[in-house]
Write an enzyme that holds these catalytic residues in place. Structure first.
Site, PDB file in Angstrom:
ATOM      1  N   ASP A  82       0.841  -1.192   0.000  1.00 52.90           N
ATOM      2  CA  ASP A  82       0.000   0.000   0.000  1.00 52.90           C
ATOM      3  C   ASP A  82       0.883   1.252   0.000  1.00 52.90           C
ATOM      4  O   ASP A  82       1.848   1.354   0.761  1.00 52.90           O
ATOM      5  CB  ASP A  82      -0.896  -0.030   1.247  1.00 52.90           C
ATOM      6  CG  ASP A  82      -2.030   0.964   1.189  1.00 52.90           C
ATOM      7  OD1 ASP A  82      -2.350   1.449   0.084  1.00 52.90           O
ATOM      8  OD2 ASP A  82      -2.614   1.251   2.256  1.00 52.90           O
ATOM      9  N   HIS A  83       0.554   2.201  -0.848  1.00 56.72           N
ATOM     10  CA  HIS A  83       1.205   3.519  -0.878  1.00 56.72           C
ATOM     11  C   HIS A  83       2.726   3.464  -1.037  1.00 56.72           C
ATOM     12  O   HIS A  83       3.465   4.141  -0.314  1.00 56.72           O
ATOM     13  CB  HIS A  83       0.846   4.320   0.374  1.00 56.72           C
ATOM     14  CG  HIS A  83      -0.562   4.815   0.365  1.00 56.72           C
ATOM     15  ND1 HIS A  83      -0.993   5.848  -0.442  1.00 56.72           N
ATOM     16  CD2 HIS A  83      -1.647   4.389   1.049  1.00 56.72           C
ATOM     17  CE1 HIS A  83      -2.288   6.050  -0.250  1.00 56.72           C
ATOM     18  NE2 HIS A  83      -2.712   5.174   0.650  1.00 56.72           N
ATOM     19  N   GLU A 134      -3.343   6.112  -7.852  1.00 61.80           N
ATOM     20  CA  GLU A 134      -4.335   7.057  -7.345  1.00 61.80           C
ATOM     21  C   GLU A 134      -4.401   8.265  -8.263  1.00 61.80           C
ATOM     22  O   GLU A 134      -3.377   8.841  -8.621  1.00 61.80           O
ATOM     23  CB  GLU A 134      -3.962   7.498  -5.925  1.00 61.80           C
ATOM     24  CG  GLU A 134      -4.990   8.394  -5.265  1.00 61.80           C
ATOM     25  CD  GLU A 134      -4.681   8.644  -3.793  1.00 61.80           C
ATOM     26  OE1 GLU A 134      -4.736   9.816  -3.370  1.00 61.80           O
ATOM     27  OE2 GLU A 134      -4.378   7.663  -3.067  1.00 61.80           O
ATOM     28  N   HIS A 187      -7.232   9.806   4.900  1.00 61.53           N
ATOM     29  CA  HIS A 187      -6.481   8.843   5.701  1.00 61.53           C
ATOM     30  C   HIS A 187      -6.465   9.328   7.151  1.00 61.53           C
ATOM     31  O   HIS A 187      -6.276  10.515   7.414  1.00 61.53           O
ATOM     32  CB  HIS A 187      -5.041   8.744   5.208  1.00 61.53           C
ATOM     33  CG  HIS A 187      -4.928   8.240   3.807  1.00 61.53           C
ATOM     34  ND1 HIS A 187      -5.187   6.925   3.461  1.00 61.53           N
ATOM     35  CD2 HIS A 187      -4.595   8.861   2.657  1.00 61.53           C
ATOM     36  CE1 HIS A 187      -5.002   6.772   2.167  1.00 61.53           C
ATOM     37  NE2 HIS A 187      -4.654   7.928   1.647  1.00 61.53           N
ATOM     38  N   GLY A 188      -6.642   8.399   8.083  1.00 59.91           N
ATOM     39  CA  GLY A 188      -6.544   8.776   9.485  1.00 59.91           C
ATOM     40  C   GLY A 188      -7.901   8.905  10.140  1.00 59.91           C
ATOM     41  O   GLY A 188      -8.809   8.101   9.922  1.00 59.91           O
ATOM     42  N   HIS A 215      -9.767   4.771  -0.511  1.00 60.28           N
ATOM     43  CA  HIS A 215      -8.837   4.860   0.609  1.00 60.28           C
ATOM     44  C   HIS A 215      -9.490   5.661   1.733  1.00 60.28           C
ATOM     45  O   HIS A 215     -10.389   6.464   1.500  1.00 60.28           O
ATOM     46  CB  HIS A 215      -7.547   5.539   0.177  1.00 60.28           C
ATOM     47  CG  HIS A 215      -6.661   4.682  -0.669  1.00 60.28           C
ATOM     48  ND1 HIS A 215      -5.372   4.357  -0.307  1.00 60.28           N
ATOM     49  CD2 HIS A 215      -6.881   4.053  -1.841  1.00 60.28           C
ATOM     50  CE1 HIS A 215      -4.831   3.584  -1.238  1.00 60.28           C
ATOM     51  NE2 HIS A 215      -5.737   3.388  -2.178  1.00 60.28           N
ATOM     52  N   GLY A 216      -9.021   5.449   2.964  1.00 60.98           N
ATOM     53  CA  GLY A 216      -9.560   6.194   4.089  1.00 60.98           C
ATOM     54  C   GLY A 216     -10.955   5.763   4.475  1.00 60.98           C
ATOM     55  O   GLY A 216     -11.807   6.585   4.815  1.00 60.98           O
ATOM     56  N   ASN A 237     -10.003   0.401   1.831  1.00 53.79           N
ATOM     57  CA  ASN A 237      -8.848   0.278   2.714  1.00 53.79           C
ATOM     58  C   ASN A 237      -9.207   0.658   4.144  1.00 53.79           C
ATOM     59  O   ASN A 237      -9.818   1.709   4.374  1.00 53.79           O
ATOM     60  CB  ASN A 237      -7.717   1.186   2.234  1.00 53.79           C
ATOM     61  CG  ASN A 237      -7.141   0.770   0.899  1.00 53.79           C
ATOM     62  OD1 ASN A 237      -7.713  -0.058   0.195  1.00 53.79           O
ATOM     63  ND2 ASN A 237      -6.010   1.342   0.542  1.00 53.79           N
TER      64      ASN A 237
END
Length: 292
Positions: A82-83, A134, A187-188, A215-216, A237
């Site tokens: 990932d990333h 992305e 994210h987060g 994502h996120g 994710n």
């Protein structure tokens, strides 16, 4: 069934309108929990890691544990980076037996993102790996605040939403197998609930030749996740909700103890079960339970 193709896993999810859960797994406890929970609910699952959890000798430990866990279950499993930020990280994970990588040049200008992504695809495809990229840029940390991300660092709180008009050009020029889109998640941890741009997502889904990724996903309201899945999201994710569940239970356990010495098999029991329950909830919500 064990380890399978990332691309085929997502294609089935897109075709049947459910989402495969991708859990970022930092250690062997998380890997085992994801495998056993997926087996329990009959769900396909993606084991993923970010580079800080793989750097140096950690990659060998992680990859071996992930392959072992996948071999113990009958549900479809894929190993995913990932990333990634460099092609060298992708190469190392290819050498370690991963099925796919996500190269993230989303913070760069469009042409740079295309060039970086195409270079990774050009090297990974001949090696049998699928590639996610992305388009647009998913924010990091709490949207609209100066709060910290999971890393403890101040995040980039300004998202760039995916332009539907750029999707066909980006996918055709890069050859990617899955596309992460920016429609309002971050994210987060959220300061307040996000409001996903489902209309934008529907436009993207109409033109995208590849499965779409969100994502996120942690903390996003359930009704919005259902709407996202109904409009083309095939992979979601999750990380923050797993660590939050673990840490809450561990905090309570330690807060009530006079001594900090304790067997891990005792101290981790409740935190691990809380994390597994978070995984179960996502598999049920995403519609992946029973799809294996």
């Amino acid at each position: 069934m064990s380890i399978v193709s990332f691309k085929e896993m997502l294609a089935d999810a897109r075709r049947n309108r459910y989402a495969v859960p991708m859990f970022d797994l930092s250690n062997t406890t998380m890997i085992r929990a994801a495998a056993e929970t997926a087996e329990e609910l009959g769900s396909p699952v993606i084991f993923a890691a970010i580079w800080p959890d793989l750097d140096g000798s950690l990659l060998g430990y992680w990859a071996n544990a992930a392959r072992y866990a996948a071999a113990q279950v009958k549900v479809p499993v894929a190993l995913h980076l990932d990333h990634a930020t460099t092609i060298e990280q992708c190469r190392k994970c290819a050498d370690a037996g991963f099925q796919s990588v996500m190269i993230d040049a989303s913070a760069e200008p469009f042409e740079t993102n295309v060039a970086v992504t195409a270079a990774v695809v050009g090297e990974m495809h001949p090696r049998g790996l699928d590639v996610e990229a992305e388009l647009g840029h998913v924010a990091v940390g709490v949207v609209g605040s100066g709060a910290e991300s999971e890393t403890g660092a101040s995040g980039d709180h300004t998202p760039i939403f995916t332009d539907p008009d750029s999707v066909v050009e980006f996918t055709s020029r890069t050859g990617v197998d899955a596309l992460a889109v920016s429609i309002g998640t971050a994210h987060g941890v959220y300061e307040s609930a996000p409001n996903l741009d489902i209309a934008r997502l529907a436009e993207i889904d109409k033109v995208s030749p590849v499965p779409l990724v969100l994502h996120g996903g942690s903390g996003t309201p359930e009704d919005q996740l259902r709407a996202a899945i109904a409009n083309g999201i095939a992979k979601i994710n999750i990380y923050s909700e797993l660590t939050a569940a673990w840490n809450r239970e561990m905090f309570e356990f330690l807060r009530n103890r006079r001594e900090m010495t304790c067997w891990f098999s005792v101290s981790c029991r409740r935190p691990e079960e809380a994390m597994r329950e978070a995984m179960r909830a996502k598999m049920r919500l995403f519609g992946s339970a029973g799809r294996a």
